[in-house]
Design a protein around this motif. Structure first.
Motif, mmCIF file in Angstrom:
data_model
loop_
_atom_site.group_PDB
_atom_site.id
_atom_site.type_symbol
_atom_site.label_atom_id
_atom_site.label_comp_id
_atom_site.label_asym_id
_atom_site.label_seq_id
_atom_site.Cartn_x
_atom_site.Cartn_y
_atom_site.Cartn_z
ATOM 1 N N ILE A 43 67.951 2.189 50.052
ATOM 2 C CA ILE A 43 66.883 1.226 49.710
ATOM 3 C C ILE A 43 65.736 1.819 48.825
ATOM 4 N N GLY B 189 69.291 -7.236 59.579
ATOM 5 C CA GLY B 189 68.596 -8.556 59.520
ATOM 6 C C GLY B 189 69.357 -9.516 58.454
ATOM 7 N N ALA C 246 69.334 -12.853 48.674
ATOM 8 C CA ALA C 246 69.404 -11.524 49.218
ATOM 9 C C ALA C 246 68.869 -10.404 48.490
ATOM 10 N N ALA D 100 67.762 2.000 65.175
ATOM 11 C CA ALA D 100 68.055 1.174 63.955
ATOM 12 C C ALA D 100 67.605 -0.303 64.162
#
Ligand SMILES: Cc1cc2nc3c(=O)[nH]c(=O)nc-3n(C[C@H](O)[C@H](O)[C@H](O)COP(=O)(O)OP(=O)(O)OC[C@H]3O[C@@H](n4cnc5c(N)ncnc54)[C@H](O)[C@@H]3O)c2cc1C
Length: 338
Positions: A127, A52, A235, A90
C-alpha cells in the motif's frame, strides 16, 4: 471460532456487493486458522482470506471457505537504539496502527494514515500514498504456508514488493496467510520528507508539527478526495497507474502538450490512470448502478445494489475506452474473487 453458512458478505466488502459465502469462518487464533485450513483441504474447498474487504471485488457467490482474519490483534515494540522494531498482528486495523505508532513517537508510516483495511493486507499490494509505500518501513512478514501448514518468517527481499504488487498478489495468491508484519520505525526526526499536499495542509512550519498532527492532516487531505465507503460503495483506486515505455510516451507527447508523467527506471514512465480516464470518459460517466466519481475519476462507485458482474463490466468498458483513445492498458487494482 465462529462459523456461518450461506452468509451474506455485503458488510464485509467496501463496494457493498451482496454475495454469499458457502462458509464464513472467523479465526481468532493461529490454532483456529490451522484447523480451518485443514478442514478446507480435507473437503477440497477453495479458501479466500479476508481482511477489511477494502480491496476486493466479489464477482459472484463464493462456493468455498472465506476466512475472516479478525483475531491476531497483538502489537509488540522493541527498541534498537535510534530505531524501533514493531510487530503487529494481521487483524489490527491499519489506520489504528498508524495512529498508535504516531502517538508513540515512531516515525515512518504517517503518510499512510487513513488507508482502510488491516495490517495483514498492507504488504499484499504494498500500500502507498503521498510518496510513501509500506515497503519503506517493512522488514519481514510472519506467514502460515498453506502448502505445508508451517509457520515461518519471510524477509523483505523475498516479498518482491513493487508498485501496488508483491509475491502475495501476483505470483502466489492465497498461498500464504500473513499472521503478523514487522516494521522498522525511527524515533521522531524533524527532517522527515512530507508530500507537498500534506505540507500545504499543515500550514506554517510543517516540519515542526507532531506526528499526530501530520496523520490528522493526511486524513483531512484524503477525506477531501475520497468518499466514505459507507456512503458510496467503492474500493479506492479502481486501476493502478500504468507504466509505459519510451515509444508510448513519445506518441502521447506528440498529441498532448501537458499531462502528468513520472520517470521510472529503464526509461519507462508512470502515467496517471485518473488523467487517462478523465480525458477518455465524460465526468461522472455512469451505466445504471455503477459510475465514476464526479470529483475523482479513479474511483468506480456502486450507486446502490450493483452486482460484482456489473462493476467488472463497467471497469472493462473504461479499459476499452481508454485503450481506444491512448493505446494504454489499464490494470484493475482490487482483487477479483470468483
Ligand atoms: C476509500 C479507500 C481508499 C483507499 N486508499 C488506498 C491508498 O491510498 N493506497 C493503497 O495502496 N490502497 C488504498 N485502498 C485499498 C485498500 O484499502 C488497501 O489495499 C488495503 O491494504 C486492503 O486491506 P483489507 O484488509 O481491506 O484487504 P482485503 O480487501 O480484505 O483483501 C485484499 C487482498 O489481500 C488478501 N489478504 C487480506 N488479508 C490477508 C492476510 N492476512 N494474509 C493473506 N492475504 C490477505 C485478500 O485475500 C485479498 O487478496 C483504499 C481503499 C478504499 C476503499
Amino acid at each position: 471460532m465462529k462459523i456461518s453458512f450461506q452468509q451474506s458478505l455485503q458488510r464485509f466488502n467496501t463496494f457493498g456487493v451482496d454475495v454469499r459465502a458457502h462458509m464464513l469462518c472467523k479465526a481468532d487464533s493461529y490454532n483456529e486458522l490451522r484447523k480451518i485450513l485443514k478442514f478446507a483441504e480435507h473437503r477440497a474447498l477453495p479458501v479466500f482470506f479476508l481482511g477489511g474487504g477494502s480491496n476486493i471485488l466479489l464477482a459472484r457467490d463464493y462456493g468455498g471457505v472465506v476466512i475472516l482474519l479478525e483475531g491476531l490483534m497483538d502489537i509488540d515494540l522493541c527498541s534498537m537504539g535510534s530505531h524501533w522494531l514493531v510487530r503487529a498482528g494481521a487483524g489490527v486495523n491499519w489506520d489504528g496502527f498508524v495512529q498508535y505508532c504516531a502517538q508513540s513517537g515512531l516515525q515512518g508510516l504517517e503518510a499512510l494514515a487513513g488507508i482502510p483495511g488491516t495490517v495483514g493486507a498492507a504488504p499484499i499490494q504494498n500500500i502507498g500514498a503521498y510518496g510513501t509505500e509500506v515497503a519503506d518501513c517493512l522488514i519481514g512478514v510472519e506467514v502460515l504456508d498453506r502448502l505445508t501448514l508451517t509457520r515461518y518468517w519471510l524477509p523483505r527481499h523475498a516479498l518482491e514488493l513493487r508498485y501496488r504488487d508483491s509475491v502475495f498478489k501476483s505470483r502466489h495468491p492465497q498461498r500464504w496467510v500473513i499472521l503478523s508484519v514487522l516494521f522498522q520505525l525511527r524515533e521522531r526526526e524533524t527532517c522527515a520528507q512530507l508530500d507537498a499536499k500534506v505540507r500545504e495542509e499543515l500550514g506554517d512550519h510543517p516540519q515542526a508539527r507532531s506526528l499526530t498532527e501530520i496523520t490528522s492532516a493526511v486524513r483531512r487531505v484524503r477525506n477531501r478526495r475520497l468518499p466514505e465507503p459507507g456512503h458510496l460503495g467503492n474500493a479506492g483506486s479502481f486501476f493502478v497507474n500504468p507504466v509505459v515505455d519510451a515509444d508510448c510516451m513519445e506518441r502521447l507527447l506528440a498529441r498532448y502538450s501537458q499531462f502528468p508523467a513520472y520517470a521510472q527506471a529503464g526509461g519507462r514512465w508512470k502515467l496517471s490512470a485518473g488523467w487517462l480516464i478523465q480525458q477518455g470518459v465524460a465526468v461522472g460517466f455512469r451505466v445504471s448502478r455503477v459510475g465514476i466519481h464526479t470529483h475523482n475519476p479513479l474511483l468506480v462507485i456502486n450507486h446502490g445494489g450493483a452486482t460484482g458482474a456489473e462493476i467488472i463490466a463497467f471497469g472493462g468498458l473504461l479499459q476499452r475506452l481508454v485503450f481506444a483513445k491512448f493505446h494504454v492498458e489499464l490494470v484493475r487494482e482490487p482483487v477479483c474473487v470468483e
